[in-house]
Structure formats: structure tokens, C-alpha cells
Design a protein around this motif. Sequence first.
Motif, PDB file in Angstrom:
ATOM      1  N   THR A 132      23.314  44.365  79.350  1.00 22.46           N
ATOM      2  CA  THR A 132      22.867  42.972  79.329  1.00 22.46           C
ATOM      3  C   THR A 132      24.038  42.001  79.403  1.00 22.46           C
ATOM      4  O   THR A 132      23.856  40.812  79.197  1.00 22.46           O
ATOM      5  CB  THR A 132      22.059  42.676  78.049  1.00 22.46           C
ATOM      6  N   THR A 133      25.212  42.512  79.683  1.00 23.27           N
ATOM      7  CA  THR A 133      26.369  41.618  79.723  1.00 23.27           C
ATOM      8  C   THR A 133      26.272  40.696  80.932  1.00 23.27           C
ATOM      9  O   THR A 133      25.679  41.048  81.947  1.00 23.27           O
ATOM     10  CB  THR A 133      27.688  42.421  79.823  1.00 23.27           C
ATOM     11  N   PRO A 134      26.840  39.513  80.816  1.00 21.10           N
ATOM     12  CA  PRO A 134      26.782  38.582  81.953  1.00 21.10           C
ATOM     13  C   PRO A 134      27.582  39.118  83.133  1.00 21.10           C
ATOM     14  O   PRO A 134      28.591  39.795  82.960  1.00 21.10           O
ATOM     15  CB  PRO A 134      27.407  37.308  81.410  1.00 21.10           C
ATOM     16  N   HIS A 135      27.096  38.839  84.321  1.00 21.27           N
ATOM     17  CA  HIS A 135      27.782  39.260  85.536  1.00 21.27           C
ATOM     18  C   HIS A 135      28.359  38.027  86.198  1.00 21.27           C
ATOM     19  O   HIS A 135      27.640  37.256  86.820  1.00 21.27           O
ATOM     20  CB  HIS A 135      26.820  39.990  86.476  1.00 21.27           C
ATOM     21  N   GLY A 136      29.642  37.845  86.035  1.00 18.93           N
ATOM     22  CA  GLY A 136      30.286  36.664  86.604  1.00 18.93           C
ATOM     23  C   GLY A 136      29.990  35.435  85.754  1.00 18.93           C
ATOM     24  O   GLY A 136      29.394  35.522  84.690  1.00 18.93           O
ATOM     25  N   THR A 169      15.227  39.622  83.793  1.00 16.88           N
ATOM     26  CA  THR A 169      14.532  40.290  82.692  1.00 16.88           C
ATOM     27  C   THR A 169      15.489  40.675  81.571  1.00 16.88           C
ATOM     28  O   THR A 169      15.053  40.976  80.467  1.00 16.88           O
ATOM     29  CB  THR A 169      13.792  41.537  83.191  1.00 16.88           C
ATOM     30  N   GLY A 170      16.778  40.648  81.823  1.00 22.97           N
ATOM     31  CA  GLY A 170      17.767  40.954  80.792  1.00 22.97           C
ATOM     32  C   GLY A 170      18.176  39.744  79.974  1.00 22.97           C
ATOM     33  O   GLY A 170      18.855  39.881  78.956  1.00 22.97           O
ATOM     34  N   ILE A 171      17.765  38.551  80.386  1.00 25.78           N
ATOM     35  CA  ILE A 171      18.159  37.328  79.677  1.00 25.78           C
ATOM     36  C   ILE A 171      17.679  37.329  78.224  1.00 25.78           C
ATOM     37  O   ILE A 171      18.466  37.037  77.320  1.00 25.78           O
ATOM     38  CB  ILE A 171      17.692  36.073  80.449  1.00 25.78           C
ATOM     39  N   PRO A 172      16.400  37.666  77.922  1.00 26.80           N
ATOM     40  CA  PRO A 172      15.999  37.693  76.509  1.00 26.80           C
ATOM     41  C   PRO A 172      16.828  38.660  75.669  1.00 26.80           C
ATOM     42  O   PRO A 172      17.179  38.360  74.526  1.00 26.80           O
ATOM     43  CB  PRO A 172      14.530  38.112  76.558  1.00 26.80           C
ATOM     44  N   ALA A 173      17.190  39.813  76.232  1.00 30.25           N
ATOM     45  CA  ALA A 173      18.009  40.777  75.494  1.00 30.25           C
ATOM     46  C   ALA A 173      19.400  40.210  75.238  1.00 30.25           C
ATOM     47  O   ALA A 173      19.962  40.390  74.150  1.00 30.25           O
ATOM     48  CB  ALA A 173      18.094  42.086  76.261  1.00 30.25           C
ATOM     49  N   ARG A 174      19.961  39.535  76.221  1.00 41.41           N
ATOM     50  CA  ARG A 174      21.288  38.922  76.051  1.00 41.41           C
ATOM     51  C   ARG A 174      21.220  37.827  74.989  1.00 41.41           C
ATOM     52  O   ARG A 174      22.106  37.723  74.138  1.00 41.41           O
ATOM     53  CB  ARG A 174      21.764  38.351  77.392  1.00 41.41           C
TER      54      ARG A 174
END
Length: 157
Positions: free
Chosen positions: A121-125, A134-139
Amino acid sequence: MTEKTPAELREQRARLIASTGLTETVLRERAEGFQLYPEHYDIWVTLEGIDMHLAELTEGEQSPELKEAQAQARGWEEKYFELVERYTPAAVQAAALREWLPVLRRAVESLPAKCPYHDDTTPHGVWREACCDTGIPARRRELAEKALVALGAEEAS
């Protein structure tokens, strides 16, 4: 550019409202509900511009005493909130924090712990918050958990 007096602007405003065949109240309600015909929407936008211009004109007509009183009132209001914040006992603040930390933790726990498609869930760039939409809530859960741990540690000290 043509300059109009406030009276001329009010007259133009009344003519525009009359041209719609609606009352100002109905026009406002429909605008707030996004239920205007395109030609009525254009009139509504023009009315908002006239209202803003009239507000600027009437603000310029305020007496210096009124302007000074308003500035002084804003200053007193800022000072009041500063004093309330400064002199609210630390025990009251800590009690509020203790009361709300469990609620915040439960809210954070309702978010997914990982992306349903990726484990990462780490940010990419710099332009993406997480691995995907869909990974934003987990982040956000991960960041909120770190903030809650920091608040809990601050409360303990």
C-alpha cells in the motif's frame, strides 16, 4: 468597462429574475438542487456575480467607525479563542483524548488493512497516494494507526 450604480444593478437583477418566470426563492432552491435549465443556470450565475459585486460596493460604503469596530471584534474573538485554548486545563484535554481514542481506534479498524489486489500500500511516486485506488483506504488506515500510536504515547507521558 461600464460602471453601474447599485440601484442599476438591483434593477438588472430584478429584470433577470423576472425573465425566468420563477421567484428568487424557487430559483435559489432549484440552483441548490442542480435542477435548473441551462438558460436559467446562466441567469443564476449572473445573479451571483451581481450579488458579489453589490456586496463589494456596500462594503466600501461602510463607515470607518463600523470597519474599525468589526476589526476590533475580530481581534477580540481571536484573543478569546487563544485564551480558552491556553487556559483549558491539561487534565480536561487529556480526559477528552482518553474518551475519544477508543472511538478513533474503532473507526480506523473499520478500514481494510491491505489492498484487495496488492499487499503493498505504499505510495508510488509523488502523484499516487497508494498502490491503486482500492489501496487508498489501507494506506490511510496505516497512517491513522501511526497517528493513534503517537497520540497514545503522548497521553502516556
